[in-house]
Design a protein around this motif. Structure first.
Motif, PDB file in Angstrom:
ATOM      1  N   TRP A 173       0.858  -1.174   0.000  1.00 53.02           N
ATOM      2  CA  TRP A 173       0.000   0.000   0.000  1.00 53.02           C
ATOM      3  C   TRP A 173       0.899   1.229   0.000  1.00 53.02           C
ATOM      4  CZ3 TRP A 173      -0.789   3.503   4.257  1.00 53.02           C
ATOM      5  CH2 TRP A 173       0.012   3.220   5.369  1.00 53.02           C
ATOM      6  N   ALA A 226      -0.533  10.590  -9.841  1.00 52.09           N
ATOM      7  CA  ALA A 226      -0.436   9.129  -9.712  1.00 52.09           C
ATOM      8  C   ALA A 226      -1.578   8.583  -8.870  1.00 52.09           C
ATOM      9  CB  ALA A 226       0.911   8.751  -9.100  1.00 52.09           C
ATOM     10  N   GLU A 238      -4.924   8.642 -10.909  1.00 47.26           N
ATOM     11  CA  GLU A 238      -4.979   7.634 -11.971  1.00 47.26           C
ATOM     12  C   GLU A 238      -5.301   6.264 -11.395  1.00 47.26           C
ATOM     13  OE1 GLU A 238      -1.300   7.810 -14.070  1.00 47.26           O
ATOM     14  OE2 GLU A 238      -1.781   9.708 -15.088  1.00 47.26           O
ATOM     15  N   LEU A 239      -4.670   5.927 -10.265  1.00 45.46           N
ATOM     16  CA  LEU A 239      -4.912   4.627  -9.640  1.00 45.46           C
ATOM     17  C   LEU A 239      -6.292   4.561  -8.990  1.00 45.46           C
ATOM     18  CD1 LEU A 239      -1.387   4.309  -8.019  1.00 45.46           C
ATOM     19  CD2 LEU A 239      -2.281   2.805  -9.808  1.00 45.46           C
ATOM     20  N   ALA A 261      -9.232   4.323 -11.412  1.00 48.57           N
ATOM     21  CA  ALA A 261      -9.394   2.976 -11.979  1.00 48.57           C
ATOM     22  C   ALA A 261     -10.274   2.122 -11.080  1.00 48.57           C
ATOM     23  CB  ALA A 261      -8.025   2.324 -12.163  1.00 48.57           C
ATOM     24  N   ILE A 316      -3.646   4.218  -1.268  1.00 49.24           N
ATOM     25  CA  ILE A 316      -4.038   3.152  -2.201  1.00 49.24           C
ATOM     26  C   ILE A 316      -3.571   1.817  -1.640  1.00 49.24           C
ATOM     27  CG2 ILE A 316      -3.748   2.164  -4.512  1.00 49.24           C
ATOM     28  CD1 ILE A 316      -5.244   4.645  -4.816  1.00 49.24           C
ATOM     29  N   PHE A 358      -2.955  -2.171  -2.813  1.00 49.36           N
ATOM     30  CA  PHE A 358      -2.688  -2.885  -4.059  1.00 49.36           C
ATOM     31  C   PHE A 358      -2.803  -4.396  -3.873  1.00 49.36           C
ATOM     32  CE2 PHE A 358      -0.373   1.100  -4.381  1.00 49.36           C
ATOM     33  CZ  PHE A 358      -0.541   1.486  -5.707  1.00 49.36           C
ATOM     34  N   GLU A 382       0.386  -5.076  -8.638  1.00 47.27           N
ATOM     35  CA  GLU A 382       0.386  -3.729  -9.209  1.00 47.27           C
ATOM     36  C   GLU A 382      -1.037  -3.197  -9.400  1.00 47.27           C
ATOM     37  OE1 GLU A 382       3.200  -1.989  -9.676  1.00 47.27           O
ATOM     38  OE2 GLU A 382       4.126  -3.740  -8.735  1.00 47.27           O
ATOM     39  N   ARG A 383      -2.023  -3.992  -9.046  1.00 48.67           N
ATOM     40  CA  ARG A 383      -3.419  -3.615  -9.259  1.00 48.67           C
ATOM     41  C   ARG A 383      -3.977  -2.852  -8.060  1.00 48.67           C
ATOM     42  NH1 ARG A 383      -8.314  -7.889 -10.705  1.00 48.67           N
ATOM     43  NH2 ARG A 383     -10.060  -6.389 -10.576  1.00 48.67           N
ATOM     44  N   PRO A 384      -4.474  -1.635  -8.257  1.00 45.78           N
ATOM     45  CA  PRO A 384      -5.121  -0.931  -7.141  1.00 45.78           C
ATOM     46  C   PRO A 384      -6.479  -1.552  -6.846  1.00 45.78           C
ATOM     47  CG  PRO A 384      -5.360   0.351  -9.153  1.00 45.78           C
ATOM     48  CD  PRO A 384      -4.483  -0.834  -9.498  1.00 45.78           C
ATOM     49  N   TYR A 421      -9.088   2.662  -2.344  1.00 45.06           N
ATOM     50  CA  TYR A 421      -8.495   3.989  -2.169  1.00 45.06           C
ATOM     51  C   TYR A 421      -9.224   4.736  -1.056  1.00 45.06           C
ATOM     52  CZ  TYR A 421     -12.567   5.883  -4.633  1.00 45.06           C
ATOM     53  OH  TYR A 421     -13.853   6.219  -4.980  1.00 45.06           O
TER      54      TYR A 421
END
Length: 312
Positions: A129, A140, A143-144, A147, A185, A187, A190-192, A195
């Protein structure tokens, strides 16, 4: 600078999460902050002579109250409408994380730790995280987080996901430049997957936006991230409270250290249009509540809610 903002206040006519229609009344609006609410007697109730040009009344959100109020009543020159009354949940951060954990029963602490272990095991032993606080980290984070937000029912059904407008992002950068943004975030590799976005005002971290990938709901990723974020907030110092804002939920009650009885109080000029909107909104809300109780009695409320939220 005036505490009041003149804007069109929406009244949504809803069945559960499903919005059927909407009407608005132009009012002067403000929210009562946690620090201000420490002295409720100092919060002045506005009068008719304070109406701004074009304003139909006043909308006070998170107004501390001493007892339950009738939903709709006449008070002086206004109709007073109280659509929401709730226990305002918040966390006192003026202690250590170790002391905070003592508020939980041993069973609850064990449950939270088990959820964290379960998610760590799902991630092959690595709990990843990240916190975002600096202006050059805002892009950044968004963007995460966006998604994830696109997958949530809040965005799909309620249009209440994490905003992605240039204005909102610029505001976040300005807050970060002043040290007034906390964002996180969680994870899976690499996948969020979850949040949390918290602006800071008067040393109070505000629970503004939380979202998680619904396919990870069984792994309690929202709870995991909330716990990690709170640990960091306690350890960093400098923050007085974590404010869960309006409304109630099991999540808020679980983590809160304090609760205060609050309400949304609208003081509105008693015109025919205003009265029709307020009475209609009250009736629709009461009908939605009645329907929810009926569905719950027959054991189908949760299933209907999942269908409305697109979870099948």
């Amino acid at each position: 600078m005036s505490l009041w903002q003149v804007r069109d206040v929406p009244f949504k006519f809803q069945l559960s999460d499903w919005t059927l229609s909407e009407a608005s009344i132009r009012m002067q609006q403000r929210s009562i902050g946690l620090a201000e609410a420490e002295d409720p007697e100092a919060i002045a109730i506005p009068g008719k002579d304070q109406l701004a040009p074009g304003s139909q009344g006043f909308a006070l959100r998170r107004q501390p109250i001493k007892e339950a109020l009738p939903r709709l009543a006449r008070t002086g020159p206004f109709l007073r409408y109280v659509p929401l009354q709730y226990q305002h949940c918040y966390i006192d951060l003026n202690t250590s994380f170790e002391e905070y954990q003592k508020k939980f029963s041993s069973k609850t602490r064990s449950t939270i730790n088990r959820k964290i272990r379960k998610y760590t095991e799902h991630c092959n032993g690595t709990l990843k995280w990240h916190s975002y606080r600096k202006p050059d980290e805002v892009q950044a984070f968004f963007e995460l987080a966006r998604a994830v937000s696109k997958l949530t029912y809040q965005e799909k059904l309620l249009d209440a996901g994490l905003p992605d407008t240039p204005e909102f992002m610029e505001r976040a950068r300005a807050l970060a430049a002043e040290g007034k943004m906390r964002a996180y975030i969680l994870f899976d590799g690499e996948r969020p997957v979850s949040y949390l976005y918290c602006p800071v005002q008067d040393e109070v971290a505000i629970y503004a936006f939380l979202g998680y990938d619904p396919s990870y709901m069984h792994l309690s990723v929202g709870t995991v991230l909330q716990w990690l974020a709170l640990e960091e907030m306690f350890n960093e110092g400098g923050l007085r409270y974590f404010d869960f804002t309006e409304g109630q939920s099991d999540h808020k009650r679980l983590f809160a250290t304090h609760q205060r009885q609050c309400a949304h109080v609208f003081l509105v000029r008693p015109t025919l249009r205003n009265a029709a909107i307020l009475r209609g909104h009250a009736m629709m809300d009461e009908f939605s509540g009645w329907l929810g109780r009926v569905l719950d009695r027959y054991g189908v409320k949760a299933k209907v809610r999942r269908l409305l939220r697109g979870h099948g």
